[in-house]
Design a protein around this motif. Structure first.
Motif, PDB file in Angstrom:
ATOM      1  N   LEU A   1     -12.747-117.964 -15.433  1.00  0.00           N
ATOM      2  CA  LEU A   1     -11.917-117.170 -14.879  1.00  0.00           C
ATOM      3  C   LEU A   1     -10.707-116.948 -15.504  1.00  0.00           C
ATOM      4  O   LEU A   1     -10.034-117.878 -15.982  1.00  0.00           O
ATOM      5  N   ARG A   2     -10.052-115.783 -15.770  1.00  0.00           N
ATOM      6  CA  ARG A   2      -8.762-115.577 -16.718  1.00  0.00           C
ATOM      7  C   ARG A   2      -7.699-114.963 -15.652  1.00  0.00           C
ATOM      8  O   ARG A   2      -8.164-114.054 -15.046  1.00  0.00           O
ATOM      9  N   ILE A   3      -6.689-115.575 -15.684  1.00  0.00           N
ATOM     10  CA  ILE A   3      -5.707-115.055 -14.774  1.00  0.00           C
ATOM     11  C   ILE A   3      -4.312-115.023 -15.347  1.00  0.00           C
ATOM     12  O   ILE A   3      -3.926-116.059 -16.255  1.00  0.00           O
ATOM     13  N   GLU A   4      -3.732-113.806 -15.029  1.00  0.00           N
ATOM     14  CA  GLU A   4      -2.226-113.498 -15.657  1.00  0.00           C
ATOM     15  C   GLU A   4      -1.406-114.454 -14.712  1.00  0.00           C
ATOM     16  O   GLU A   4      -1.448-113.901 -13.596  1.00  0.00           O
TER      17      GLU A   4
ATOM     18  N   ALA B   1     -14.605-125.415 -12.026  1.00  0.00           N
ATOM     19  CA  ALA B   1     -13.438-125.300 -12.842  1.00  0.00           C
ATOM     20  C   ALA B   1     -12.532-124.164 -12.458  1.00  0.00           C
ATOM     21  O   ALA B   1     -11.342-124.161 -12.544  1.00  0.00           O
ATOM     22  N   ASN B   2     -13.357-122.967 -12.277  1.00  0.00           N
ATOM     23  CA  ASN B   2     -12.488-121.687 -11.944  1.00  0.00           C
ATOM     24  C   ASN B   2     -11.888-121.867 -10.452  1.00  0.00           C
ATOM     25  O   ASN B   2     -10.730-121.204 -10.288  1.00  0.00           O
ATOM     26  N   LEU B   3     -12.206-122.742  -9.656  1.00  0.00           N
ATOM     27  CA  LEU B   3     -11.477-123.005  -8.354  1.00  0.00           C
ATOM     28  C   LEU B   3     -10.093-123.590  -8.766  1.00  0.00           C
ATOM     29  O   LEU B   3      -8.992-123.587  -8.043  1.00  0.00           O
ATOM     30  N   PHE B   4     -10.052-124.584  -9.888  1.00  0.00           N
ATOM     31  CA  PHE B   4      -8.844-125.357 -10.211  1.00  0.00           C
ATOM     32  C   PHE B   4      -7.857-124.113 -10.946  1.00  0.00           C
ATOM     33  O   PHE B   4      -6.703-124.167 -10.623  1.00  0.00           O
TER      34      PHE B   4
END
Length: 287
Positions: A19-22, A257-260
């Protein structure tokens, strides 16, 4: 399919898994400490955060595993960096040292206490040296890590950050033959809430609970459980591990990992003192 035909192995990580988040804090100036970064969920979380542009300090006693994590981050050519830091999490001085080393890299805002171990045995047969080692790694070390990191997080320009603790479905209920693990995971719930209580809103504490994740630790646990209960590995997977779950497959480390990644982000600013429970319906559904 027989046990001999079972091909159990942890899945390899791929850049597109993450997951990539701005996020305003997801930059190389922001530092995250990730324990257990040499394999499994810890490695995946380190790679996920580096993929999102952070400087990640990976703490683990396994130097070869840390080197492999470094190679993965370099291969993915991400915006962030990974700093390998061999650490004995049972040594308080080592824990303080890795936190200080992380603070030297930039603004230490995030800590992911993920390192863990497992030992399968009943309470009367459980070796106390294994109990002590397991709880030192999975409960004492996160406590010490939080104590060392909180002043650095508070010392940033706005005091914003989070300390995340790896919990489990076994932090919500108990099964047999995992008494030390269950004790540690229930304890981590209390630590998470204590961090939130002292964090004054800007320094958050949260935990992540999942069901069974296909990691090297889990592969070993399947074999140990089969031996302890006198059943096949397939029966362990289908009946013991996934029998009560509604989602009939194990999670991948990257999914955890995406939850973190989400939990550390500003999108999760109200996640404080609470638990992210992603268990495929295991905990709260019954036949």
């Amino acid at each position: 399919m027989t046990d001999a035909e079972l091909d159990l192995h942890a899945p390899e990580l791929a850049r597109e898994d993450f997951l990539r988040i701005e996020d305003p804090y997801y930059s190389p100036d922001t530092v995250a400490v990730v324990t257990g970064a040499a394999s499994g969920i810890g490695r995946a979380t380190a790679v996920a955060l580096a993929t999102n542009g952070l400087t990640v300090v990976g703490a683990d006693i396994d130097e070869d595993g840390l080197a492999e994590t470094t190679e993965i981050v370099e291969e993915f050519d991400v915006d962030g960096t990974f700093v390998s830091t061999p650490t004995d999490l049972t040594d308080d001085d080592d824990v303080e040292a890795v936190v200080d080393a992380a603070a030297d890299q930039g603004d230490l805002r995030f800590v992911a206490n993920i390192a863990g171990m497992q030992h399968i045995a009943s309470i009367p047969e459980f070796p106390m040296e294994k109990y002590d080692l397991l709880t030192d790694i999975m409960l004492r070390s996160p406590f010490k890590m939080a104590g060392a990191a909180m002043s650095h997080i508070r010392g940033t320009d706005d005091g914003v950050g989070a300390i995340a603790n790896m919990s489990s479905v076994h932090g919500h209920y108990a099964t047999k033959d995992k008494p030390a693990y269950i004790t540690a995971k229930h304890g981590i719930t209390g630590l998470t809430r204590a961090i939130a209580a002292e964090g004054e809103g800007t320094l958050r504490g949260f935990s992540v609970s999942v069901g069974y994740v296909l990691t090297p630790l889990m592969v070993d646990q399947i074999a140990d459980t089969a031996d302890e209960r006198g059943i096949s590995k397939r029966e362990v997977i289908e009946d013991v591990m996934l029998g009560q779950a509604r989602t009939k497959e194990m999670m991948a480390p990257a999914e955890v990992a995406n939850l973190f990644v989400f939990g550390f982000s500003t999108h999760a600013s109200h996640l404080n003192g609470a638990d992210l429970l992603f268990d495929g319906g295991y905990t709260h559904t019954y036949e």
